[in-house]
Design an enzyme around this catalytic site. Structure first.
Site, PDB file in Angstrom:
ATOM      1  N   GLY A  61       0.720  -1.557   0.267  1.00 38.40           N
ATOM      2  CA  GLY A  61      -0.375  -0.265  -0.169  1.00 38.40           C
ATOM      3  C   GLY A  61       0.653   1.117  -0.123  1.00 38.40           C
ATOM      4  O   GLY A  61       2.557   1.075   0.477  1.00 38.40           O
ATOM      5  N   GLY A 104       0.628   5.340   0.964  1.00 38.60           N
ATOM      6  CA  GLY A 104      -0.788   6.337   1.147  1.00 38.60           C
ATOM      7  C   GLY A 104      -0.265   7.645   1.306  1.00 38.60           C
ATOM      8  O   GLY A 104       0.641   7.913   1.108  1.00 38.60           O
ATOM      9  N   GLU A 105      -0.483   8.707   1.764  1.00 39.19           N
ATOM     10  CA  GLU A 105      -0.283   9.788   2.076  1.00 39.19           C
ATOM     11  C   GLU A 105       0.887  10.527   2.304  1.00 39.19           C
ATOM     12  O   GLU A 105       1.793  10.948   2.252  1.00 39.19           O
ATOM     13  CB  GLU A 105      -0.740  10.702   2.672  1.00 39.19           C
ATOM     14  CG  GLU A 105      -1.452  12.513   2.433  1.00 39.19           C
ATOM     15  CD  GLU A 105      -0.823  13.056   1.042  1.00 39.19           C
ATOM     16  OE1 GLU A 105      -0.101  13.587   1.103  1.00 39.19           O
ATOM     17  OE2 GLU A 105      -1.273  12.595   0.452  1.00 39.19           O
ATOM     18  N   SER A 112       4.807   4.385   2.553  1.00 40.28           N
ATOM     19  CA  SER A 112       4.814   2.987   2.118  1.00 40.28           C
ATOM     20  C   SER A 112       4.657   1.959   2.623  1.00 40.28           C
ATOM     21  O   SER A 112       5.298   1.946   3.676  1.00 40.28           O
ATOM     22  CB  SER A 112       5.297   3.279   0.670  1.00 40.28           C
ATOM     23  OG  SER A 112       5.209   4.510  -0.200  1.00 40.28           O
ATOM     24  N   VAL A 113       3.282   0.815   2.515  1.00 41.01           N
ATOM     25  CA  VAL A 113       3.393   0.276   3.191  1.00 41.01           C
ATOM     26  C   VAL A 113       4.246  -1.186   2.249  1.00 41.01           C
ATOM     27  O   VAL A 113       3.706  -1.887   1.419  1.00 41.01           O
ATOM     28  CB  VAL A 113       2.216  -0.349   3.988  1.00 41.01           C
ATOM     29  CG1 VAL A 113       1.987  -1.445   5.124  1.00 41.01           C
ATOM     30  CG2 VAL A 113       1.749   0.900   4.447  1.00 41.01           C
ATOM     31  N   ASP A 135      -9.304  10.014  11.816  1.00 38.20           N
ATOM     32  CA  ASP A 135      -8.763   9.979  10.591  1.00 38.20           C
ATOM     33  C   ASP A 135      -9.813   8.652   9.865  1.00 38.20           C
ATOM     34  O   ASP A 135      -9.145   7.868   9.155  1.00 38.20           O
ATOM     35  CB  ASP A 135      -7.489   9.843   9.713  1.00 38.20           C
ATOM     36  CG  ASP A 135      -7.238  10.094   8.824  1.00 38.20           C
ATOM     37  OD1 ASP A 135      -7.928  10.608   7.488  1.00 38.20           O
ATOM     38  OD2 ASP A 135      -6.533   9.785   8.140  1.00 38.20           O
TER      39      ASP A 135
HETATM   40  N1  LIG Z   1      -1.452  -3.903   8.852  1.00 42.64           N
HETATM   41  C1  LIG Z   1      -1.263  -3.351   8.192  1.00 42.64           C
HETATM   42  N2  LIG Z   1      -1.525  -4.539   6.638  1.00 42.64           N
HETATM   43  C2  LIG Z   1      -2.295  -4.626   6.153  1.00 42.64           C
HETATM   44  N3  LIG Z   1      -1.979  -3.885   5.109  1.00 42.64           N
HETATM   45  C3  LIG Z   1      -1.766  -2.300   5.586  1.00 42.64           C
HETATM   46  C4  LIG Z   1      -1.151  -2.405   6.609  1.00 42.64           C
HETATM   47  N4  LIG Z   1      -1.661  -1.135   7.210  1.00 42.64           N
HETATM   48  C5  LIG Z   1      -1.185  -0.730   5.842  1.00 42.64           C
HETATM   49  N5  LIG Z   1      -1.717  -1.922   5.047  1.00 42.64           N
HETATM   50  C6  LIG Z   1      -1.530  -0.845   3.276  1.00 42.64           C
HETATM   51  O1  LIG Z   1      -1.451   0.017   3.207  1.00 42.64           O
HETATM   52  C7  LIG Z   1      -2.105   1.395   2.813  1.00 42.64           C
HETATM   53  C8  LIG Z   1      -1.303   2.576   3.533  1.00 42.64           C
HETATM   54  O2  LIG Z   1      -1.664   2.356   4.445  1.00 42.64           O
HETATM   55  P1  LIG Z   1      -1.812   3.343   5.427  1.00 42.64           P
HETATM   56  O3  LIG Z   1      -2.891   4.457   5.656  1.00 42.64           O
HETATM   57  O4  LIG Z   1      -1.285   3.248   7.346  1.00 42.64           O
HETATM   58  O5  LIG Z   1      -0.284   5.445   5.216  1.00 42.64           O
HETATM   59  P2  LIG Z   1      -1.094   6.757   4.860  1.00 42.64           P
HETATM   60  O6  LIG Z   1       0.794   6.782   4.309  1.00 42.64           O
HETATM   61  O7  LIG Z   1      -1.100   6.553   6.146  1.00 42.64           O
HETATM   62  O8  LIG Z   1      -1.983   6.796   4.334  1.00 42.64           O
HETATM   63  P3  LIG Z   1      -2.950   7.978   4.402  1.00 42.64           P
HETATM   64  O9  LIG Z   1      -2.811   8.907   5.246  1.00 42.64           O
HETATM   65  O10 LIG Z   1      -3.472   7.807   2.841  1.00 42.64           O
HETATM   66  O11 LIG Z   1      -4.597   7.154   5.232  1.00 42.64           O
HETATM   67  C9  LIG Z   1      -3.409   0.806   3.689  1.00 42.64           C
HETATM   68  O12 LIG Z   1      -4.422   1.440   2.921  1.00 42.64           O
HETATM   69  C10 LIG Z   1      -3.122  -0.725   3.058  1.00 42.64           C
HETATM   70  O13 LIG Z   1      -3.594  -1.097   1.812  1.00 42.64           O
END
Ligand SMILES: Nc1ncnc2c1ncn2[C@@H]1O[C@H](COP(=O)(O)OP(=O)(O)OP(=O)(O)O)[C@@H](O)[C@H]1O
Ligand SMILES: [Mg+2]
EC number: 2.7.10.2
Length: 582
Positions: free
Chosen positions: A236, A238-239, A242-243, A356
């Site tokens: 994934g 996100g903003e 990266s995950v 959020d």
């Molecule tokens: N623990 C997890 N298990 C499985 N997938 C995950 C996990 N954490 C994140 N992901 C994947 O990664 C994506 C982005 O994760 P996350 O929301 O934590 O990041 P972010 O950068 O804070 O995103 P945003 O600010 O857009 O919400 C998620 O939408 C999901 O698809």
């Protein structure tokens, strides 16, 4: 441990090179711990410690048992730094949580040296100040540090630590007493940790003003990420970051590792990263909150190791659904709403708000094996463990703030409650409820939510977006309640977890209880009446018996008087009365 390891998939995995991976590092840390304890003390304290160790009635914990690290009892107010040492965390049993998550690293009890609720500051500093090259200095070097000149360096390092703003005031006061009241050894349990803790209190007392924040950029470890994890895939973006789905080389379990996209130092991302870590550390474990294992800074990026949720995010599922024209049915929607409400109830009751809530921040775990041990995870009878095979968890705590001192960083505007936009922060938990209702509306199939403009305001006036499926009146009303313009009129998370629309069984139980109470009352009334009737009956019986006695005694006295008059007359008469018997 050598040779090749068989992967669960049947393939042969590359043997772990412990000369460069996590275990060596961990053992290094372990074996260094006793040394570390002695060497991080001032010469006087060091002598005391050595002396204590020599004379201690307690067995010195073998190094492989990681004895020196485990000073923390299970405490919801865990220190973030403690979280960065995986072996310190109390893990659930095998049947709990996501099947990919690790189990006990070592038996928790074995780890406890003494019952202090404080994370020893030695551990904080130990974790917080990685040495160049990512390893602790050799024994010889460590001893050298305790030359008088080296002490000032230690002292400067000892002041580098973050203060978690989400811990209660009482917790911080306990760690950093105002005025730096010096504790003597007599005040603390006699164990090495207390000596170390005392030393740190002493440091704080001497220099509270130079107690500085541990900055992420100051970490210069060799990539712990590369060393300890095998990256499988990017799951994934996100903003914020990266995950990646990764296997931890040492324990063989799968984790989701989030890495911030941009360099953090001084940026707003740094604040967000720290919030997420602080919040995770304070929240501990809950079945409906994504579990956190560790976090560290690497190359000016924050890295957070979380439980991997094998179903991805709710957003991922909604995207798939949209392609196939399939929507969650009412029963599934209720399940999501109930489970997320349970997670929110836990977050809110910990004095925090998420801010959020949206489909991409709700994560899904499939195939949960629910056993008796799993049920222990639940935070009370009311919240019961989910009966379904799908568990929904709240994740991405980057916007979390505390209720008492809110520092609001607005989340996604599509889910933003109007009062938050107006900077009215007295009902922040209700902003989470608002966002949750819109999340459910999306899962029910409503079109994309507006970011602003007329439709945005239309929803904030209490109108649900159009949902392309027939939902029951009760459920629709519930969702409408959750987006009411007046935040105080929206249900709390606790109320949602008990709502009969979401938990009909609870409603039925309540109804049956009510009926039972009515019947009990009726029975009690009947018993009272019965007692009264018996009492009256007994009284009447007594009365009639008394009356009969009275009559008899009257008659006998009459007879006695008449027989007196017959004295000297026929004896037969007199005989008949005396022989009549009573
Ligand atoms: N623990 C997890 N298990 C499985 N997938 C995950 C996990 N954490 C994140 N992901 C994947 O990664 C994506 C982005 O994760 P996350 O929301 O934590 O990041 P972010 O950068 O804070 O995103 P945003 O600010 O857009 O919400 C998620 O939408 C999901 O698809
Ligand atoms: Mg997110």
């Amino acid at each position: 441990m050598g040779g090749s390891l068989k992967c669960s998939g049947g393939g042969i995995c590359t043997p772990l090179d412990f000369s460069s991976c996590g275990e060596e590092n961990e053992l290094e840390e372990d074996s260094s711990l006793q040394e570390e304890k002695s060497t991080s003390l001032s010469p006087q304290k060091n002598w005391e410690f050595q002396n204590w160790r020599a004379n201690s009635p307690l067995p010195v914990t073998p190094q492989r048992q990681r004895g020196g690290r485990s000073l923390a009892p299970s405490n919801a107010w865990a220190s973030p730094i403690r979280e960065s040492v995986p072996s310190l965390r109390k893990s659930p049993g095998p049947s709990q949580e996501c099947p990919g998550t690790p189990l006990h690293y070592v038996t928790w009890r074995k780890l406890q040296l003494c019952d202090t609720p404080n994370t020893p500051k030695s551990l904080l500093t130990k974790t917080a100040f990685p040495s160049p090259g990512g390893k602790y200095p050799s024994k010889g070097l460590r001893h050298l540090r305790f030359t008088p000149g080296a002490e000032s360096e230690d002292f400067a390092q000892a002041t580098l630590v973050n203060i978690n703003p989400f811990t209660p005031d009482s917790y911080r006061q306990m760690l950093f007493p105002p005025g730096g009241k010096r504790k003597t050894r007599g005040d603390l349990p006699a164990c090495p940790s207390s000596i170390l803790f005392e030393w740190h209190l002493y440091s704080l007392k001497e220099a509270p003003s130079i107690f500085t924040r541990f900055l992420l950029r100051e970490s210069n470890m060799v990539s712990r990420y590369k060393k300890e994890f095998l990256e499988l895939e990017k799951i994934g973006v996100g903003e914020f970051g990266s995950v990646y789905k990764c296997i931890k080389r040492l324990d063989g379990c799968v984790y989701a590792i989030k890495r911030s996209k941009r360099p953090l130092a001084g940026s707003s991302d740094e604040q967000m990263a720290l919030r997420e870590v602080y919040a995770h550390a304070v929240l501990g474990h809950h079945p409906h909150v994504v579990r956190y294992y560790s976090a560290w800074a690497e190359d000016d990026h924050m890295i957070i190791q979380n439980e991997h949720c094998n179903g991805g995010s709710l957003q991922d599922v909604l995207l798939e659904n949209a392609k196939s024209g399939h929507y969650f049915k009412e029963a599934e929607l209720k399940e999501i709403l109930l489970q997320v409400s349970m997670g929110l109830k836990y977050i809110h009751s910990s004095g925090l708000v998420h801010l959020d809530i949206k489909p991409s921040n709700i994560f899904i775990c499939h195939n949960l094996t629910v056993g008796p041990a799993g049920q222990e995870e639940s935070d009370g009878e009311d919240d019961g463990f989910p009966s379904s095979n799908v568990v929904y968890k709240i994740g991405d705590l980057g916007h979390v703030t505390s209720l008492t001192n809110p520092q609001v960083e607005e989340g996604d505007s599509r889910f933003l409650a109007n009062e938050v936009l107006q900077e009215q922060y007295c009902y922040l938990p209700k902003a989470d409820i608002f966002a949750l209702a819109l999340t459910i509306a999306l899962a029910a199939g409503c079109g994309p939510l507006p970011h602003n403009d007329v439709m945005w305001h239309h929803i904030r006036r209490g109108n649900l977006p159009t949902i392309p499926q027939q939902l029951s009146r009760g459920f629709t009303e519930l969702l409408k309640f959750m987006i009411r313009p007046d935040p105080s009129a929206r249900q709390s998370a606790t109320a949602l977890t008990k709502n009969p629309v979401l938990r009909p069984s609870l409603g039925k139980a309540a109804q049956l209880q009510k009926q039972l109470n009515v019947e009990r009352f009726k029975t009690a009334m009947l018993e009272r009446e019965l007692r009264a009737a018996r009492h009256t009956q007994t009284f009447r019986k007594d009365q009639s018996w008394g009356y009969a006695k009275l009559q008899e005694s009257e008659m006998s006295s009459k007879q006695r008087s008449s027989s007196k008059r017959l004295v000297g007359g026929k004896s037969t008469r007199s005989f008949s009365y005396t022989g009549g018997g009573y």
